[in-house]
Structures are given as C-alpha cells and as structure tokens.
Design a protein around this motif. Structure first.
Motif, PDB file in Angstrom:
ATOM      1  N   LYS A 125     -31.489  74.849  27.161  1.00 48.40           N
ATOM      2  CA  LYS A 125     -30.720  74.759  28.393  1.00 48.40           C
ATOM      3  C   LYS A 125     -30.583  73.311  28.871  1.00 48.40           C
ATOM      4  O   LYS A 125     -31.543  72.548  28.817  1.00 48.40           O
ATOM      5  N   THR A 126     -29.393  72.955  29.284  1.00 46.55           N
ATOM      6  CA  THR A 126     -29.093  71.676  29.932  1.00 46.55           C
ATOM      7  C   THR A 126     -29.026  70.509  28.959  1.00 46.55           C
ATOM      8  O   THR A 126     -28.183  69.630  29.084  1.00 46.55           O
ATOM      9  N   TYR A 127     -29.953  70.465  27.996  1.00 48.79           N
ATOM     10  CA  TYR A 127     -30.017  69.338  27.068  1.00 48.79           C
ATOM     11  C   TYR A 127     -30.069  69.840  25.623  1.00 48.79           C
ATOM     12  O   TYR A 127     -30.491  70.957  25.354  1.00 48.79           O
ATOM     13  N   ASN A 128     -29.665  68.963  24.703  1.00 48.43           N
ATOM     14  CA  ASN A 128     -29.914  69.186  23.280  1.00 48.43           C
ATOM     15  C   ASN A 128     -29.259  70.465  22.763  1.00 48.43           C
ATOM     16  O   ASN A 128     -28.258  70.909  23.269  1.00 48.43           O
ATOM     17  N   GLY A 129     -29.842  71.047  21.725  1.00 48.36           N
ATOM     18  CA  GLY A 129     -29.304  72.239  21.101  1.00 48.36           C
ATOM     19  C   GLY A 129     -28.410  71.907  19.920  1.00 48.36           C
ATOM     20  O   GLY A 129     -27.543  71.029  19.996  1.00 48.36           O
ATOM     21  N   VAL A 130     -28.638  72.614  18.788  1.00 41.96           N
ATOM     22  CA  VAL A 130     -27.890  72.367  17.551  1.00 41.96           C
ATOM     23  C   VAL A 130     -27.506  73.698  16.922  1.00 41.96           C
ATOM     24  O   VAL A 130     -28.194  74.704  17.096  1.00 41.96           O
ATOM     25  N   ALA A 131     -26.411  73.691  16.163  1.00 41.71           N
ATOM     26  CA  ALA A 131     -25.943  74.921  15.539  1.00 41.71           C
ATOM     27  C   ALA A 131     -25.250  74.610  14.221  1.00 41.71           C
ATOM     28  O   ALA A 131     -24.761  73.502  13.996  1.00 41.71           O
ATOM     29  N   VAL A 132     -25.221  75.627  13.361  1.00 42.23           N
ATOM     30  CA  VAL A 132     -24.481  75.577  12.100  1.00 42.23           C
ATOM     31  C   VAL A 132     -23.538  76.773  12.086  1.00 42.23           C
ATOM     32  O   VAL A 132     -23.962  77.908  12.307  1.00 42.23           O
ATOM     33  N   ILE A 133     -22.258  76.527  11.822  1.00 39.55           N
ATOM     34  CA  ILE A 133     -21.243  77.564  11.693  1.00 39.55           C
ATOM     35  C   ILE A 133     -20.674  77.443  10.283  1.00 39.55           C
ATOM     36  O   ILE A 133     -20.306  76.346   9.854  1.00 39.55           O
ATOM     37  N   SER A 134     -20.583  78.565   9.561  1.00 35.35           N
ATOM     38  CA  SER A 134     -20.180  78.468   8.160  1.00 35.35           C
ATOM     39  C   SER A 134     -19.454  79.723   7.695  1.00 35.35           C
ATOM     40  O   SER A 134     -19.629  80.813   8.243  1.00 35.35           O
ATOM     41  N   LYS A 135     -18.642  79.541   6.661  1.00 35.35           N
ATOM     42  CA  LYS A 135     -17.950  80.675   6.054  1.00 35.35           C
ATOM     43  C   LYS A 135     -18.923  81.546   5.268  1.00 35.35           C
ATOM     44  O   LYS A 135     -18.825  82.774   5.287  1.00 35.35           O
TER      45      LYS A 135
END
Length: 256
Positions: A60-70
């Motif tokens: 929440k509020t800061y940071n955070g990472v994600a991967v989106i892929s086929k």
C-alpha cells in the motif's frame, strides 16, 4: 519474444493506460513497478479477463511489483534472501517460456547523505547476491525495471548539474557495474552505444517537453539473450499522454 518494463507510479491511476499499452504492443511479458496497492487490491482479474497471467507483490502507498505475461509464470519468487526482514516489496522473479525474468524496483536513496542511501547500498549488495545465484541456475536471465541509477553521463541531460547527485553518484554507478560484472549486458547500450535515451522525466518544470530526463529504467540480459537481441525501444508516446507516469515503458525484443 517481447519483454517490457514500466514504472507506472500507481496502477490505480494508470490501469487504463496499461490495458491500452498491452493491447497495442502485445508483449510476451510486461513487468510493472510502483503499484502502490495492497496485495489484495491488485486488479488481477482485469488482466486474466484479457487472457493474460499475472503474479505480483503488493504494498500500500509505496513500492509493489508485478509480472504480466501471455504464458503462465513458473517458479515465482519474491524478495531478496539476504534481506529477509525487509518489508518493502521491490522484487519479483518468475520463469516464462524458459526465460528467468527478475523485475526490480530499486531503492531511490533520496540523497547521498541520507540514511536511505545506506539502505540503497545494502539493498544493491543483496540484489547482486541474489542475481548471481539466479544466473547460476538459469541460462537465460533478464534483470529489468526501475534501477534509480543513470549509469553514465550520457544517461543524464545535464551531467554537470547532476554530478554526484542521487542517481548519478560514482558509487551508485559502481553498484550498477557490479551487476554487469555478474555476466549481464545493458541491452540498450549494446545496440545504441551513443545518444540520449531517457526513461524518466520530473513532472516539475515541463522536463519531458524540454527533453530533460534521465535513463534509469534498464533491461539487463545474460549472453544467451544478448545474442538474440533484436531491438530496444523507449516508448515516448506513453509518457506524453494525459496523467502519465513520470517513467516511459521500455521494451526489448529477442529472436527466441
């Protein structure tokens, strides 16, 4: 194989732009930084309804990472083993179509005389240790994201003004070279050794319109991917939209 990175500076704000970018560019992998969302607030269903897979580490509020892929991500890992108690969500890794993708939102550091700069030093040391192990386990590795380091004067619109300032200090550039020394290549500079290819522009002072930016978003690759590298692009059009992130997407394409 097309792999892209984008610091979206709040996915809540930029979700429609991300959806449009995915539809327009059709990357095999898109990694995001600065989600600024709790784990349970991440809009996974939006991407899944588009036929995509996604994994994420929210904050929440800061940071955070994600991967989106086929293709479905395998062997997902979050965080840095050398910093097991670090509450900041800055790293997520996954294997996609045989490529180990390591998405990083590196520490800003605030200023060279700030306590946050010491955290940045510790964090980059922990990152190097983690990446060394990943390279040992996987032949095809891409380390990409927002590094918060401009590796050379050519990556800064005004090197004199930024000399030894945050993102451009000698020690930060050494930390970046330490990553390259693990067996990684800066994909953009491999293809384009000269010229300005900025990826971040301060919102203040119409810096984007004045073409005054820094190159702090990078795609680093092991030799197997370097040899398959076809192109690297910074998407300036996305940065020029209404209510944009202060970063532009960067993508690389490989003959895989």
């Amino acid at each position: 194989m097309k792999i892209a990175t984008w610091n979206v500076n709040s996915l809540n704000v930029r979700l429609p732009q991300v959806q449009n970018w995915l539809q327009q560019h059709q990357p095999d992998v898109l990694v995001l930084q600065e989600l600024k969302l709790d784990q349970d607030k991440y809009p996974a269903a939006v991407f899944q309804m588009a036929g995509l897979h996604t994994v994420w580490s929210g904050q929440k509020t800061y940071n955070g990472v994600a991967v989106i892929s086929k293709a479905e991500p395998q062997d997902v890992h979050t965080g840095l083993p050398a910093l097991p108690d670090d509450p900041q969500r800055r790293v997520i890794a996954a294997t996609i179509n045989g490529v180990r993708v390591i998405n990083v939102y590196c520490v800003n550091g605030e200023a060279p005389d700030s306590p946050k700069f010491e955290y940045k030093r510790q964090w980059f040391a922990a990152l190097a240790e983690f990446v060394r192990g990943e390279i040992g386990r996987y032949g095809k590795v891409v380390l990409l994201g927002d590094f918060n380091i401009a590796p050379a004067d050519a990556d800064c619109y005004d090197p004199e003004k930024w000399h030894e300032k945050i993102h451009c200090t000698s020690i930060e550039r050494l930390w970046f070279r330490n990553l390259l020394d693990l067996g990684l290549t800066d994909s953009l500079r491999h293809l384009y050794p000269e010229g300005a290819h900025y990826t971040w522009w301060d919102y203040r002072g119409a810096m984007f319109q004045r073409r005054q930016g820094l190159r702090i978003d990078h795609i680093l690759v092991t030799a197997a991917l370097r040899d398959a590298l076809q192109t690297v692009q910074v998407d300036l059009e996305a940065r020029g939209q209404e209510r944009p992130s202060d970063h532009a997407p960067v993508w690389a394409e490989f003959a895989l």
